[in-house]
Design a protein around this motif. Structure first.
Motif, PDB file in Angstrom:
ATOM      1  N   TRP A   9      38.443  43.413  47.734  1.00 28.41           N
ATOM      2  CA  TRP A   9      38.770  44.641  47.002  1.00 28.41           C
ATOM      3  C   TRP A   9      38.674  44.420  45.498  1.00 28.41           C
ATOM      4  O   TRP A   9      38.138  45.253  44.763  1.00 28.41           O
ATOM      5  CB  TRP A   9      40.166  45.127  47.383  1.00 28.41           C
ATOM      6  N   ARG A  13      36.234  46.223  42.789  1.00 24.08           N
ATOM      7  CA  ARG A  13      36.801  46.948  41.649  1.00 24.08           C
ATOM      8  C   ARG A  13      36.137  46.528  40.333  1.00 24.08           C
ATOM      9  O   ARG A  13      36.005  47.333  39.420  1.00 24.08           O
ATOM     10  CB  ARG A  13      38.303  46.685  41.566  1.00 24.08           C
ATOM     11  N   ASP A 124      43.030  43.468  38.862  1.00 25.85           N
ATOM     12  CA  ASP A 124      42.031  43.314  39.917  1.00 25.85           C
ATOM     13  C   ASP A 124      41.449  41.912  39.971  1.00 25.85           C
ATOM     14  O   ASP A 124      40.812  41.539  40.962  1.00 25.85           O
ATOM     15  CB  ASP A 124      40.891  44.320  39.708  1.00 25.85           C
TER      16      ASP A 124
END
Length: 344
Positions: A9, A13, A124
């Protein structure tokens, strides 16, 4: 190789929809603090001035960025409210003040800052710069490797991508001594390549390399050169995972040439700062002129880099590391919630 859910993820991002990294660095400290302090005739640059310029960078450059790299000293407290939630957030962990010993440089984290805090605040990815010379004494290099490995382990524990930056630097006795965050004058290609090789082992937990040119920026020709390209190709091979280029204070034309060679070698984008915004920063303290420069020449330059990136860079999730099916997370089945462990 398969990724954990959090790392997958975070990587997504940082990238655009096509899997390309178009990332802007706003975490620089000495290169911004120094000129501001000099203008004011003070030892320390006024916090509001440094944080204000970083906020201006966020406001003006984020539209052309897939992600932005912010620091916890200035950019985050003043500028995070200006960063669009559609953009990736990379957060700096290393202190800009390193220890310069007789035998080489030693890196450390920012005080009162950690991988855990970066994860907790919604980052992130974690970015760390490690100064490294493969020919430095073993005790220095062992400490730099231990520093990096410890952070890689923390990133694995908190399931967040580890974006790792390498820079060679002058040892005592080298010509052109400097502690500035610039490309080392007279750097050797073999030092750059060996540095990448030394940190490519899986034990360090690095997900993305942020690398300097293996050849001095001024010596990278426009259009291509077989010998120079060979050095970039070898750097990509040694990295063995997604990698991006840093600008290290290179000029606009030089950095674009570097990217062209890097993309032919399999790079997935850039994470650059001064090549993009340094010219506009030269107007300080004229805030209107700085904004015009950023909204004009800086944005135009990023658009040009992004066209080149779209045309020539390798999507990070198509890297050979992930196999023919590309990057996926594991376990992608009904066992996920059982096997996905808590912190600790």
């Amino acid at each position: 190789m398969q990724l954990s859910a959090g790392k997958l993820w975070g990587m997504r991002r940082m990238a655009d929809a096509g899997g390309l990294f178009k990332m802007t660095a706003v975490d620089q400290r000495p290169p911004i603090k120094g000129p501001i302090a000099k203008h004011h005739g003070t030892t320390e640059a006024p916090w509001e001035e440094v944080a204000g310029f970083k906020t201006l960078l966020v406001e003006t450059l984020q539209d052309q960025s897939s992600a932005m790299l912010l620091d916890p000293h200035f950019a985050i407290p003043k500028g995070i409210g200006k960063l669009s939630p559609t953009k990736g957030l990379i957060v700096t962990l290393e202190d800009s003040i390193f220890e310069e010993t007789e035998d080489g440089r030693l890196s450390s984290e920012i005080d009162d800052w950690s991988v855990a805090k970066i994860k907790r605040m919604g980052g992130d990815a974690v970015k760390v710069l490690t100064w490294y010379r493969p020919d430095a004494p073993k005790h220095i290099n062992d400490k730099q490797k231990d520093f990096t490995k410890r952070i890689g382990e923390a990133c694995a524990r908190y399931d967040i991508p580890f974006l790792f930056e390498l820079l060679v630097y002058p040892l005592k006795g080298d010509a052109n001594q400097t502690t500035d965050y610039v490309e080392m004058t007279g750097k050797r290609t073999d030092h750059v390549l060996q540095s990448v090789a030394d940190f490519a082992h899986p034990d360090f937990g690095i997900d993305v390399f942020k690398l300097e040119s293996p050849v001095a920026a001024k010596d990278v020709p426009e259009g291509g050169d077989a010998e120079v390209q060979e050095a970039f190709d070898e750097m990509g091979r040694l990295a063995g995972r997604p990698w991006v280029m840093l600008s290290a204070g290179a000029g606009k034309a030089d950095f674009r040439n570097i990217l062209a060679h890097a993309y032919r070698a399999g790079a997935s984008g850039y994470l650059a700062g001064r090549a993009i915004w340094l010219e506009a920063f030269g107007h300080y303290p004229d805030w209107d002129a700085m904004r015009r420069g950023l909204e004009g020449a800086s944005v135009d330059y990023m658009r040009d880099l992004n066209v080149l990136t779209d045309q020539a860079a390798m999507p990070w999730d198509k890297h050979a590391l992930f196999g023919p099916e590309g990057a996926k997370f594991s376990p992608a089945d009904q066992s996920f919630r059982h096997s996905y462990s808590d912190f600790g």
